[in-house]
Every structure is written in structure tokens, then in C-alpha cells.
Design a protein around this motif. Structure first.
Motif, mmCIF file in Angstrom:
data_model
loop_
_atom_site.group_PDB
_atom_site.id
_atom_site.type_symbol
_atom_site.label_atom_id
_atom_site.label_comp_id
_atom_site.label_asym_id
_atom_site.label_seq_id
_atom_site.Cartn_x
_atom_site.Cartn_y
_atom_site.Cartn_z
ATOM 1 N N ASN A 10 37.738 33.353 81.780
ATOM 2 C CA ASN A 10 37.703 34.514 82.670
ATOM 3 C C ASN A 10 36.860 35.573 81.968
ATOM 4 O O ASN A 10 37.313 36.196 81.018
ATOM 5 C CB ASN A 10 39.117 35.046 82.929
ATOM 6 N N HIS A 96 45.461 38.385 89.152
ATOM 7 C CA HIS A 96 45.334 38.694 87.712
ATOM 8 C C HIS A 96 45.962 40.060 87.458
ATOM 9 O O HIS A 96 45.849 40.975 88.284
ATOM 10 C CB HIS A 96 43.857 38.692 87.315
ATOM 11 N N GLY A 235 38.719 36.774 76.308
ATOM 12 C CA GLY A 235 37.788 37.064 75.208
ATOM 13 C C GLY A 235 37.159 35.841 74.573
ATOM 14 O O GLY A 235 35.938 35.799 74.359
#
Ligand code: PEP
Length: 254
Positions: A10, A96, A235
Motif C-alpha cells: 500500500n 483503511h 512503508g
């Protein structure tokens, strides 16, 4: 039926088209790390979907991070499910925690998005997870069951069977503080039990991912848990090297 692990990046609001192209080229050079026993996807900003469709290795599917639930109309700035489908998008995130917290998305809105995603034969990835106060108050299981039930509220049993679920404790997202594999497994097993109540044995075919500071060093341990079927990774999915390393770690375990 054995569930195939899914490694899903993501990117959030990161990467220009040029940067997305570079990622795809670099990942292509490491495609030997992407075994056939797992599935892969990158949820990118809308602007990078086209270049990724062209450039990503064929076994890395496209994902989007958001969608509007209406098919078309006066919704300035929004993107519909059919528009995403045109790019051969396979997965779309719904619910999310950043969308819930920063953009006010309610469970009802999320449920409509899940339905819209399915209507275009794409796979919704319904994200659920508690904030730290809720965990500390012992409410985690109630919170995630409630989010799951409401997020799937508009679906038939067959449609529920076509979803992916992601358990993402909000306190672990982007914080470097990963849930232990026991904590993640406990919640994900509970989510599977809740799915079993809805759809019976089909629940054993539904993939449930863990997300929250997943990285190459912890992905194998997390995915070794019986109910954890892969990772939704922020990340650590931004660099092709670390995406490939996570893929290699998952592949060792299948
Ligand atoms: C996410 O974006 O869904 C996420 C889990 O981020 P991170 O891996 O950076 O914690």
C-alpha cells in the motif's frame, strides 16, 4: 483448501509516475524472488496505475487504495469502480484506517464501497483494526467483529467469499510497532470464526492479511501463523528490494 499467501503493498500518497516506473523496473529485475506459490499486488495512487499495468512483472497485480461507491455522476474528484476496472485493477482497499480517521469514512460508506468493488468483478480488501485505547480497554475483538459485520453487511454469502480481509491494528500502522504474531493470530482467528458464522466452510478459503509495520524481518514469522495469509504493507513496500525480500521470505514458508 489451502489459502495462497498474498503480499500486498500500500503505497499511500507516495510515488510519482517516474518513481513508480523505477520501482516496476527494479522489481522486474528481482522477479526470481516472486515464487508462484504466492500472490502479489501493489495498491498505488490512481496516477500510477497505467504505468504499473504496463511495467510490473505479470504476477504482480494492480490494486487501488480507494473508490467511490456510485457508478458515475456529480462527485467531483472521485473515481468509480468501472474506471478502476479499465486499468485491470484486481484489488481495491476499503476501510483503511487512514480513510476512516482522516476522511470520515463510516462503516456504512465502506460497505457500499465493498459492494461497488465486487460489482466490477474486483476484489475488495476490507481493512479492520482497533486503536490503542480500544486495545487497552480490552475491546479489540468487539471492534474488529463490528467493523467486519458492518463492512460486509450488503453482501450475499457468495460475495463475502470473494473478499479479502486485512487486520490492521491502528497503533501498528506506520509506527514501527508491529503486533506480535500471537496478537495478530488471536484477532485474525477470531475474524475467521466470525466469517464462519456468516458463510460456513467458505470462511476457510477467505484470505485474511495482517498489516502494521510488516517488513522483511518479521513477515515470515507473521505468515507462519495458521490464520495469517499474508501482509498488507505500507512503508516496506515502497522499495522494490524490500518488496522482493518480503516475497522471498513468504516463499520460503510455502
Ligand atoms: C498500511 O499502510 O496499511 C500499513 C500497514 O502501513 P505500514 O506497513 O507502514 O505500517
Amino acid at each position: 483448501m489451502a489459502r495462497k499467501p498474498l503480499l500486498m503493498g500500500n503505497w499511500k500518497m507516495n510515488k510519482t509516475v517516474a518513481e513508480a516506473r523505477e520501482f516496476a523496473e527494479q522489481l522486474g529485475q528481482q522477479s526470481q524472488s516472486l515464487c508462484n506459490d504466492a500472490d502479489y499486488a501493489v495498491c498505488a495512487p490512481f496516477t500510477s496505475l497505467h504505468i504499473l499495468r504496463v511495467m510490473l512483472p505479470a504476477n504482480v497485480k494492480l490494486g487501488a487504495q480507494n473508490v467511490h461507491f456510485e457508478e458515475h455522476g456529480a462527485y467531483t474528484g472521485e473515481i468509480s469502480a468501472s474506471m478502476l476496472k479499465e486499468f485491470e485493477t484486481v484489488y481495491v482497499l476499503a476501510g483503511h484506517s487512514e480513510r476512516r480517521q482522516l476522511f470520515g469514512e463510516t462503516d456504512e460508506i465502506i460497505a457500499k464501497k465493498v459492494k461497488a468493488i465486487l460489482s466490477q468483478q474486483m476484489t475488495p480488501v476490507l481493512c479492520v483494526g482497533e486503536v490503542l485505547d480500544q486495545r487497552d480497554a480490552g475491546k479489540t475483538l468487539d471492534v474488529v467483529r463490528n467493523q467486519l459485520n458492518k463492512g460486509l453487511a450488503e453482501l450475499t454469502e457468495a460475495e463475502i467469499g470473494r473478499c479479502v480481509v486485512a487486520y490492521e491494528p491502528v497503533w501498528a500502522i506506520g509506527t514501527g510497532r508491529t503486533a506480535t504474531s500471537e496478537q495478530a493470530e488471536e484477532v485474525i482467528a477470531e475474524l475467521r470464526a466470525a466469517l464462519r458464522q456468516k458463510v460456513g466452510a467458505t470462511a476457510d478459503d477467505i484470505r485474511i492479511l495482517y498489516g502494521g509495520s510488516v517488513k522483511p524481518a518479521n513477515v515470515a514469522e507473521l505468515c507462519s501463523q495458521p490464520n495469517i495469509d499474508g501482509g498488507l504493507v505500507g512503508g516496506a513496500s515502497l522499495q522494490a528490494d524490500s518488496f522482493a525480500q518480503m516475497a522471498a521470505e513468504i516463499c520460503k514458508g510455502v
